[in-house]
Design a protein around this motif. Structure first.
Motif, PDB file in Angstrom:
ATOM      1  N   ASN A 141       6.839 -36.765  13.157  1.00 30.33           N
ATOM      2  CA  ASN A 141       5.997 -35.983  14.070  1.00 30.33           C
ATOM      3  C   ASN A 141       6.740 -35.818  15.406  1.00 30.33           C
ATOM      4  OD1 ASN A 141       3.909 -34.753  15.444  1.00 30.33           O
ATOM      5  ND2 ASN A 141       2.533 -36.531  15.409  1.00 30.33           N
ATOM      6  N   LEU A 145       2.173 -34.416  17.771  1.00 35.51           N
ATOM      7  CA  LEU A 145       0.884 -33.728  17.601  1.00 35.51           C
ATOM      8  C   LEU A 145      -0.209 -34.725  17.234  1.00 35.51           C
ATOM      9  CD1 LEU A 145       1.979 -30.525  15.696  1.00 35.51           C
ATOM     10  CD2 LEU A 145       0.699 -30.575  17.846  1.00 35.51           C
ATOM     11  N   ASP A 146      -1.366 -34.516  17.805  1.00 30.89           N
ATOM     12  CA  ASP A 146      -2.494 -35.425  17.580  1.00 30.89           C
ATOM     13  C   ASP A 146      -3.284 -34.976  16.347  1.00 30.89           C
ATOM     14  OD1 ASP A 146      -4.738 -36.924  17.576  1.00 30.89           O
ATOM     15  OD2 ASP A 146      -5.332 -36.479  19.647  1.00 30.89           O
ATOM     16  N   PRO A 147      -3.246 -35.725  15.237  1.00 29.59           N
ATOM     17  CA  PRO A 147      -3.938 -35.287  14.013  1.00 29.59           C
ATOM     18  C   PRO A 147      -5.464 -35.244  14.177  1.00 29.59           C
ATOM     19  CG  PRO A 147      -3.015 -37.506  13.737  1.00 29.59           C
ATOM     20  CD  PRO A 147      -2.573 -37.025  15.080  1.00 29.59           C
ATOM     21  N   GLN A 148      -5.981 -35.932  15.189  1.00 29.70           N
ATOM     22  CA  GLN A 148      -7.435 -35.922  15.420  1.00 29.70           C
ATOM     23  C   GLN A 148      -7.904 -34.602  16.044  1.00 29.70           C
ATOM     24  OE1 GLN A 148      -8.914 -38.523  14.167  1.00 29.70           O
ATOM     25  NE2 GLN A 148      -6.927 -39.464  13.811  1.00 29.70           N
ATOM     26  N   ASP A 149      -6.957 -33.886  16.653  1.00 30.15           N
ATOM     27  CA  ASP A 149      -7.347 -32.665  17.356  1.00 30.15           C
ATOM     28  C   ASP A 149      -7.511 -31.521  16.349  1.00 30.15           C
ATOM     29  OD1 ASP A 149      -7.720 -30.548  19.016  1.00 30.15           O
ATOM     30  OD2 ASP A 149      -5.728 -30.584  19.918  1.00 30.15           O
ATOM     31  N   ALA A 152      -4.865 -28.897  16.179  1.00 26.65           N
ATOM     32  CA  ALA A 152      -3.523 -29.282  15.721  1.00 26.65           C
ATOM     33  C   ALA A 152      -3.381 -29.162  14.215  1.00 26.65           C
ATOM     34  CB  ALA A 152      -3.208 -30.713  16.153  1.00 26.65           C
ATOM     35  N   GLY A 153      -4.514 -29.047  13.501  1.00 28.17           N
ATOM     36  CA  GLY A 153      -4.494 -29.085  12.034  1.00 28.17           C
ATOM     37  C   GLY A 153      -3.602 -28.041  11.406  1.00 28.17           C
ATOM     38  N   ARG A 250       0.634 -28.369   3.468  1.00 28.04           N
ATOM     39  CA  ARG A 250       0.014 -29.341   4.365  1.00 28.04           C
ATOM     40  C   ARG A 250      -0.801 -30.382   3.587  1.00 28.04           C
ATOM     41  NH1 ARG A 250      -0.088 -28.626   9.428  1.00 28.04           N
ATOM     42  NH2 ARG A 250       0.838 -26.580   9.385  1.00 28.04           N
ATOM     43  N   ARG A 251      -0.756 -31.610   4.034  1.00 32.98           N
ATOM     44  CA  ARG A 251      -1.617 -32.631   3.416  1.00 32.98           C
ATOM     45  C   ARG A 251      -3.065 -32.354   3.818  1.00 32.98           C
ATOM     46  NH1 ARG A 251       2.596 -35.219   5.519  1.00 32.98           N
ATOM     47  NH2 ARG A 251       1.436 -35.641   7.421  1.00 32.98           N
TER      48      ARG A 251
END
Ligand SMILES: [Cu+2]
Length: 252
Positions: A141, A145-149, A152-153, A250-251
Motif C-alpha cells: 500500500n 490508502l485507508d481501507p476504512q474510507d 478509497a475502495g 480488487r479483493r
C-alpha cells in the motif's frame, strides 16, 4: 507498445502534447534570433578589424561621443526581447500554468514523488480520492490508502507507471513525500517541482499514444539517477479496459 519507437532524435524529442509545439516555436524564435545576432556581431567585428587595422589608424582615438544611431542595435534588441517575453512567452506560460482543465473534463491523477519513485493515485469511478495516512504506508500500500474510507475502495494506485487515455487533458496534482523532486516529461514539455507539503496542479494533453519517460529533474539523493517512470498514453477503450481490470481484480 512498439519497442522500436524512439521519441528522441537529433533535435528536440517528439512534441507529444498540445502545448509542446508552442514551446518549441518560442525556442526556435529565440535560437534563430541568437544565431542572427551572433552572425551580425561577428561580421561587424571582422569589418572593424579590417577597417581600423593598424596601417589605417595607427593612433587610437578615444572619444565618448554617442549618437542616437549608435544605440540602434540596443534599441532593436530591446524591442525584440520585450516582444519575445510579453507577446510570445507570457501567453504560452499563462496557457500552461493558468488554464487548467476542469476536473470533470480531465483525467485527474495525484502524483506523489518519493525517494526514488513516482506514485500515481487515481480516484477510481467515484471520482473521489480516498483518505491516505502515512502510518498505513507499506509495500502493498505505497500510498497509505485507508481501507476504512469508502472513497478509497475504488481508488487505483500504481508505482512508476501512469496510464492516461488519449484525447483528454490530464490534470495532475503533484506533491512529494520527502525532498524536492521534479516531474519531467520531455516529450510533453512538462516540468514541475514536486515539493513536500505543497500541492502543485499541472496539466498536459497528449496528442499521440505511446510510452513517454518521466524523469526526476531535481537532484534528490543517491538514487536520483534511477528515479524514472513511464507514462503510457492509451487509446480511450484500452484505458477504460485497464481501469475496469483494476476494479475487477480488487479483493472484495
Ligand atoms: Cu527525485
Amino acid at each position: 507498445m512498439n519497442p522500436a519507437q524512439s521519441n528522441y532524435g537529433w533535435g528536440l524529442p517528439v512534441a507529444a502534447s498540445t502545448y509542446a509545439d508552442k514551446i518549441d516555436r518560442s525556442l526556435l524564435i529565440l535560437h534563430a534570433a541568437m544565431a542572427a545576432i551572433f552572425v551580425l556581431w561577428a561580421v561587424y567585428m571582422a569589418y572593424c578589424l579590417v577597417r581600423y587595422r593598424k596601417e589605417n589608424s595607427p593612433k587610437a582615438v578615444y572619444s565618448h561621443k554617442s549618437t542616437l544611431a549608435s544605440y540602434t542595435p540596443d534599441v532593436l534588441i530591446f524591442i525584440f526581447e520585450v516582444w519575445l517575453i510579453f507577446i510570445v512567452g507570457v501567453p504560452i506560460w499563462a496557457h500552461i500554468r493558468e488554464e487548467l482543465p476542469a476536473p470533470e473534463d480531465a483525467t485527474v491523477i495525484r502524483v506523489v514523488a518519493e525517494q526514488f519513485a513516482w506514485l500515481a493515485h487515481y480516484p477510481g469511478p467515484d471520482g473521489k480520492f480516498g483518505r491516505m495516512a502515512p502510518s498505513l504506508v507499506d509495500y502493498a500500500n505505497p500510498l497509505g490508502l485507508d481501507p476504512q474510507d469508502p472513497d478509497a475502495g475504488d481508488d487505483v494506485a500504481s508505482v512508476n507507471e501512469i496510464r492516461v487515455p488519449l484525447g483528454r487533458p490530464v490534470l495532475v496534482t503533484l506533491t512529494a513525500r520527502d525532498v524536492i523532486h521534479s516531474f519531467f516529461v520531455p516529450e510533453f514539455r512538462t516540468k514541475q517541482d514536486a515539493v513536500p507539503g505543497m500541492e502543485n496542479s499541472i496539466w498536459f494533453e497528449p496528442v499521440m499514444a505511446g510510452r513517454f519517460e518521466i524523469g526526476c529533474a531535481q537532484l534528490c539523493g543517491l538514487g536520483h539517477y534511477r528515479m524514472r517512470g513511464d507514462i503510457f498514453v492509451l487509446p480511450e477503450d484500452e484505458y477504460a479496459a485497464w481501469m475496469a481490470g483494476e476494479q475487477a481484480g480488487r479483493r472484495p
